[in-house]
Design a protein around this motif. Sequence first.
Motif, PDB file in Angstrom:
ATOM      1  N   PHE A 178     -50.071  52.591  -0.281  1.00 54.05           N
ATOM      2  CA  PHE A 178     -48.815  51.846  -0.374  1.00 54.05           C
ATOM      3  C   PHE A 178     -47.879  52.492  -1.392  1.00 54.05           C
ATOM      4  CE2 PHE A 178     -46.089  48.352  -1.841  1.00 54.05           C
ATOM      5  CZ  PHE A 178     -45.599  47.901  -0.624  1.00 54.05           C
ATOM      6  N   LEU A 179     -48.439  53.072  -2.454  1.00 57.23           N
ATOM      7  CA  LEU A 179     -47.626  53.770  -3.451  1.00 57.23           C
ATOM      8  C   LEU A 179     -47.216  55.159  -2.973  1.00 57.23           C
ATOM      9  CD1 LEU A 179     -49.475  52.865  -6.782  1.00 57.23           C
ATOM     10  CD2 LEU A 179     -47.426  51.809  -5.815  1.00 57.23           C
ATOM     11  N   LEU A 180     -48.096  55.812  -2.211  1.00 55.78           N
ATOM     12  CA  LEU A 180     -47.784  57.153  -1.720  1.00 55.78           C
ATOM     13  C   LEU A 180     -46.697  57.129  -0.652  1.00 55.78           C
ATOM     14  CD1 LEU A 180     -51.310  58.819  -1.476  1.00 55.78           C
ATOM     15  CD2 LEU A 180     -49.470  59.399  -3.069  1.00 55.78           C
ATOM     16  N   MET A 181     -46.557  56.021   0.033  1.00 58.22           N
ATOM     17  CA  MET A 181     -45.567  55.932   1.101  1.00 58.22           C
ATOM     18  C   MET A 181     -44.137  56.126   0.579  1.00 58.22           C
ATOM     19  SD  MET A 181     -45.430  53.003   4.013  1.00 58.22           S
ATOM     20  CE  MET A 181     -45.159  51.702   2.787  1.00 58.22           C
ATOM     21  N   PRO A 182     -43.694  55.395  -0.449  1.00 62.78           N
ATOM     22  CA  PRO A 182     -42.364  55.686  -1.002  1.00 62.78           C
ATOM     23  C   PRO A 182     -42.290  57.047  -1.674  1.00 62.78           C
ATOM     24  CG  PRO A 182     -43.481  54.017  -2.318  1.00 62.78           C
ATOM     25  CD  PRO A 182     -44.299  54.215  -1.082  1.00 62.78           C
ATOM     26  N   LEU A 183     -43.416  57.544  -2.189  1.00 62.39           N
ATOM     27  CA  LEU A 183     -43.421  58.884  -2.780  1.00 62.39           C
ATOM     28  C   LEU A 183     -43.120  59.938  -1.716  1.00 62.39           C
ATOM     29  CD1 LEU A 183     -43.965  60.939  -5.027  1.00 62.39           C
ATOM     30  CD2 LEU A 183     -46.386  60.824  -4.448  1.00 62.39           C
ATOM     31  N   PHE A 184     -43.742  59.813  -0.547  1.00 67.10           N
ATOM     32  CA  PHE A 184     -43.460  60.753   0.536  1.00 67.10           C
ATOM     33  C   PHE A 184     -42.000  60.652   0.962  1.00 67.10           C
ATOM     34  CE2 PHE A 184     -43.624  61.868   5.152  1.00 67.10           C
ATOM     35  CZ  PHE A 184     -43.935  63.214   4.984  1.00 67.10           C
ATOM     36  N   GLY A 185     -41.464  59.432   0.974  1.00 68.45           N
ATOM     37  CA  GLY A 185     -40.046  59.267   1.285  1.00 68.45           C
ATOM     38  C   GLY A 185     -39.164  59.976   0.271  1.00 68.45           C
ATOM     39  N   TYR A 186     -39.563  59.921  -0.997  1.00 65.31           N
ATOM     40  CA  TYR A 186     -38.780  60.598  -2.044  1.00 65.31           C
ATOM     41  C   TYR A 186     -38.886  62.115  -1.911  1.00 65.31           C
ATOM     42  CZ  TYR A 186     -36.876  61.792  -6.603  1.00 65.31           C
ATOM     43  OH  TYR A 186     -36.094  62.320  -7.604  1.00 65.31           O
ATOM     44  N   LEU A 187     -40.068  62.610  -1.528  1.00 61.56           N
ATOM     45  CA  LEU A 187     -40.210  64.052  -1.289  1.00 61.56           C
ATOM     46  C   LEU A 187     -39.298  64.495  -0.151  1.00 61.56           C
ATOM     47  CD1 LEU A 187     -44.087  64.517  -1.603  1.00 61.56           C
ATOM     48  CD2 LEU A 187     -42.334  65.178  -3.257  1.00 61.56           C
ATOM     49  N   LEU A 188     -39.219  63.697   0.898  1.00 62.35           N
ATOM     50  CA  LEU A 188     -38.293  63.997   1.995  1.00 62.35           C
ATOM     51  C   LEU A 188     -36.857  64.008   1.488  1.00 62.35           C
ATOM     52  CD1 LEU A 188     -39.901  61.770   4.771  1.00 62.35           C
ATOM     53  CD2 LEU A 188     -39.676  64.259   4.876  1.00 62.35           C
ATOM     54  N   ARG A 197     -28.436  62.286   3.039  1.00 62.52           N
ATOM     55  CA  ARG A 197     -28.833  61.037   3.681  1.00 62.52           C
ATOM     56  C   ARG A 197     -29.336  60.056   2.633  1.00 62.52           C
ATOM     57  NH1 ARG A 197     -31.832  61.849   9.482  1.00 62.52           N
ATOM     58  NH2 ARG A 197     -30.330  63.263  10.451  1.00 62.52           N
ATOM     59  N   ASN A 198     -29.230  58.773   2.953  1.00 59.22           N
ATOM     60  CA  ASN A 198     -29.716  57.749   2.038  1.00 59.22           C
ATOM     61  C   ASN A 198     -31.239  57.776   1.972  1.00 59.22           C
ATOM     62  OD1 ASN A 198     -27.126  56.758   1.482  1.00 59.22           O
ATOM     63  ND2 ASN A 198     -27.172  55.430   3.285  1.00 59.22           N
ATOM     64  N   TYR A 199     -31.762  57.356   0.830  1.00 61.49           N
ATOM     65  CA  TYR A 199     -33.214  57.336   0.644  1.00 61.49           C
ATOM     66  C   TYR A 199     -33.896  56.417   1.652  1.00 61.49           C
ATOM     67  CZ  TYR A 199     -37.723  56.092  -1.374  1.00 61.49           C
ATOM     68  OH  TYR A 199     -39.047  55.850  -1.542  1.00 61.49           O
ATOM     69  N   VAL A 200     -33.215  55.332   2.057  1.00 60.86           N
ATOM     70  CA  VAL A 200     -33.816  54.370   2.982  1.00 60.86           C
ATOM     71  C   VAL A 200     -34.198  55.047   4.295  1.00 60.86           C
ATOM     72  CG1 VAL A 200     -33.387  52.291   4.352  1.00 60.86           C
ATOM     73  CG2 VAL A 200     -32.645  52.387   1.967  1.00 60.86           C
ATOM     74  N   GLU A 201     -33.391  55.991   4.757  1.00 58.47           N
ATOM     75  CA  GLU A 201     -33.700  56.690   6.005  1.00 58.47           C
ATOM     76  C   GLU A 201     -35.000  57.474   5.868  1.00 58.47           C
ATOM     77  OE1 GLU A 201     -30.434  59.000   7.377  1.00 58.47           O
ATOM     78  OE2 GLU A 201     -28.965  57.407   7.059  1.00 58.47           O
ATOM     79  N   HIS A 202     -35.174  58.138   4.737  1.00 67.37           N
ATOM     80  CA  HIS A 202     -36.412  58.888   4.492  1.00 67.37           C
ATOM     81  C   HIS A 202     -37.602  57.939   4.354  1.00 67.37           C
ATOM     82  CE1 HIS A 202     -33.864  62.379   3.911  1.00 67.37           C
ATOM     83  NE2 HIS A 202     -33.205  61.748   2.951  1.00 67.37           N
TER      84      HIS A 202
END
Length: 290
Positions: A178-188, A197-202
Amino acid sequence: MQKRRRKLTQCPNCGYIFEEVNNYCPNCGQENHDLNVPVKHLVEEFLEGTLHYDAKFWVTLKYLLFKPGLLTEKFILGQRASYVPPFRLYVFISLVFFFTLAISPSAMQVDLNASDRLEQMGPEEREAMAELDSLRTSIGGAVTNESMAELLERAQSPELNSKQLREKIIKNISFMMFLLMPLFGYLLYLFYRRLQRNYVEHLMFSIHMHSFFFMLFTVYLALKFILPEHVDLFAVVLLITAVYAYLAMRRVYKQSYLKTLLTFLPLTLVYLFCLLIALLGNVAVSVLLT
């Protein structure tokens, strides 16, 4: 499918006089829908809503499994009503995955022969273990007082309850992912920052990717119940995940095959490193707290 409402003329909660267009009370927010009807009508409404949700779920699942990146693309375009919301989809699939993981007899087993393994290590393996020791501070303050070798020795201790350890590791994995999921989004977000693009899309892309990963591993764990022990499809699962992620990135970020590949490779390496550190920290903390 639009809900068939039995509208009232006055709000029973606050007395507001409804207009024809009011589906909810503008004064208190209560739904303008009369529930004082025979049970048969309530059952019909429940079945109607359930079947409609099921249809939405199966369409969402079909796109998730066989159309890499399509759900994220539709979310970005604002086409959301026909599909299960990303967070709800992730929660449902992850619950199924962790339930399957918990009952899988071959998953997350702790090697109780740690001492023998340490003795059999060659120079290169010992050097790798030393490098893991240098990462102790990255996987939690509680681990700083014990080396990885000591943790392995502790894992084979007869006082250690292997069942409790297994349950704690599985529980911590759910929180870790659950913590890695937003981390992967931030890496994207970092790798595609030039696209502005907005972070929400990633983040939505990350949620759909992790949902697919959990679904695929659920199938993998289920197959382990029926396939012979010598048949292991883990490498196939990793290959499918890699191809899926690449095709999804290609669809969502609209770049050439080469540009997508040049982003995919370093992004995967960085994320796998973060995943490795998180897994080591999970095992270490679980051993210490059991």
